[in-house]
Design a protein around this motif. Sequence first.
Motif, PDB file in Angstrom:
ATOM      1  N   TRP A  65       1.033 -37.440 -26.378  1.00  0.00           N
ATOM      2  CA  TRP A  65       0.643 -36.673 -27.560  1.00  0.00           C
ATOM      3  C   TRP A  65      -0.020 -35.343 -27.193  1.00  0.00           C
ATOM      4  O   TRP A  65      -0.130 -34.445 -28.045  1.00  0.00           O
ATOM      5  CB  TRP A  65      -0.282 -37.488 -28.456  1.00  0.00           C
ATOM      6  CG  TRP A  65      -1.368 -38.261 -27.774  1.00  0.00           C
ATOM      7  CD1 TRP A  65      -1.357 -39.579 -27.451  1.00  0.00           C
ATOM      8  CD2 TRP A  65      -2.645 -37.745 -27.334  1.00  0.00           C
ATOM      9  NE1 TRP A  65      -2.544 -39.932 -26.831  1.00  0.00           N
ATOM     10  CE2 TRP A  65      -3.349 -38.830 -26.756  1.00  0.00           C
ATOM     11  CE3 TRP A  65      -3.256 -36.498 -27.376  1.00  0.00           C
ATOM     12  CZ2 TRP A  65      -4.632 -38.701 -26.224  1.00  0.00           C
ATOM     13  CZ3 TRP A  65      -4.540 -36.350 -26.843  1.00  0.00           C
ATOM     14  CH2 TRP A  65      -5.208 -37.445 -26.274  1.00  0.00           C
ATOM     15  N   ALA A  68       2.419 -32.459 -27.904  1.00  0.00           N
ATOM     16  CA  ALA A  68       2.545 -32.154 -29.325  1.00  0.00           C
ATOM     17  C   ALA A  68       1.288 -31.464 -29.848  1.00  0.00           C
ATOM     18  O   ALA A  68       1.376 -30.542 -30.684  1.00  0.00           O
ATOM     19  CB  ALA A  68       2.801 -33.443 -30.111  1.00  0.00           C
ATOM     20  N   GLU A  69       0.147 -31.878 -29.353  1.00  0.00           N
ATOM     21  CA  GLU A  69      -1.103 -31.247 -29.788  1.00  0.00           C
ATOM     22  C   GLU A  69      -1.147 -29.779 -29.364  1.00  0.00           C
ATOM     23  O   GLU A  69      -1.576 -28.906 -30.125  1.00  0.00           O
ATOM     24  CB  GLU A  69      -2.301 -32.004 -29.223  1.00  0.00           C
ATOM     25  CG  GLU A  69      -3.631 -31.441 -29.705  1.00  0.00           C
ATOM     26  CD  GLU A  69      -4.833 -32.189 -29.173  1.00  0.00           C
ATOM     27  OE1 GLU A  69      -5.950 -31.894 -29.627  1.00  0.00           O
ATOM     28  OE2 GLU A  69      -4.661 -33.061 -28.291  1.00  0.00           O
ATOM     29  N   ARG A  71       1.388 -27.781 -28.906  1.00  0.00           N
ATOM     30  CA  ARG A  71       2.294 -27.032 -29.793  1.00  0.00           C
ATOM     31  C   ARG A  71       1.644 -26.796 -31.152  1.00  0.00           C
ATOM     32  O   ARG A  71       1.767 -25.712 -31.738  1.00  0.00           O
ATOM     33  CB  ARG A  71       3.615 -27.791 -29.945  1.00  0.00           C
ATOM     34  CG  ARG A  71       4.469 -27.818 -28.686  1.00  0.00           C
ATOM     35  CD  ARG A  71       5.882 -28.321 -28.985  1.00  0.00           C
ATOM     36  NE  ARG A  71       5.899 -29.696 -29.448  1.00  0.00           N
ATOM     37  CZ  ARG A  71       5.993 -30.759 -28.653  1.00  0.00           C
ATOM     38  NH1 ARG A  71       6.078 -30.599 -27.337  1.00  0.00           N
ATOM     39  NH2 ARG A  71       6.025 -31.977 -29.157  1.00  0.00           N
TER      40      ARG A  71
END
Length: 236
Positions: A65, A68-69, A71
């Motif tokens: 994750w 994604a964080e 981004r």
Amino acid sequence: MKVHILQHVPFEGPGVIEHWLAERGADIGYSRLYASAALPDPAGVDLVVAMGGPMSVNDEAEFPWLAAEKRFLVQAAAQGVAVLGICLGAQLIASAHGARVSRNAEKEIGWFDIEAVAAPPGTADNACFRFPARTTVLHWHGETFELPAGARRLASSAACANQAFQLGERTIGLQFHLEMTAETLRAIVDNCRDELVPARWIEDEAAILDAAPGHFRSTHALMGEVLDYLSRPPRR
């Protein structure tokens, strides 16, 4: 104000930030990434706060994750959302914007001074956040970040050159902790006690806890000033 808090472990919560937000009637959402990787649409958020944590920003294989964080943090900043990163959160902002995060020469854990870095000549008074010339804050980190391209260094310490930076008008990263309360400080001590090994820039548990009440007033006030700065309307 709609605020979204990114929390990486249960024991590093927003502390006094939550009190500041509650006093202003903010609508607070959470992504507790240790339990769920769900992230909101940044278009619906006014302020993002990325908290600390014991993992490294480079641990994407173990904590997928993180990618994604990163981004999400870039997208939020690009859409004009105010972004605040604390410790790991600051390192995530730096990494997300292409800067290297690596082990610091020494771990820095305890109450130590930071010094403000003067703004470049000709910088307008409100163009970047200004720290006090010298103030004592709580540190708990073993890694450091390089400055992202275009960022301004705001503070440094004897043990770590890059303690705070500002990227653009509305993104600030803090390597140190201004948000700690008695409860959240006890939580991080209880969960990270194994890091308190004797070293030049590591205080012992008793020193950290005993000194805290004498510093909370100034650190909480400074945390409020940072939040006030980030929550003001963007300059035109």
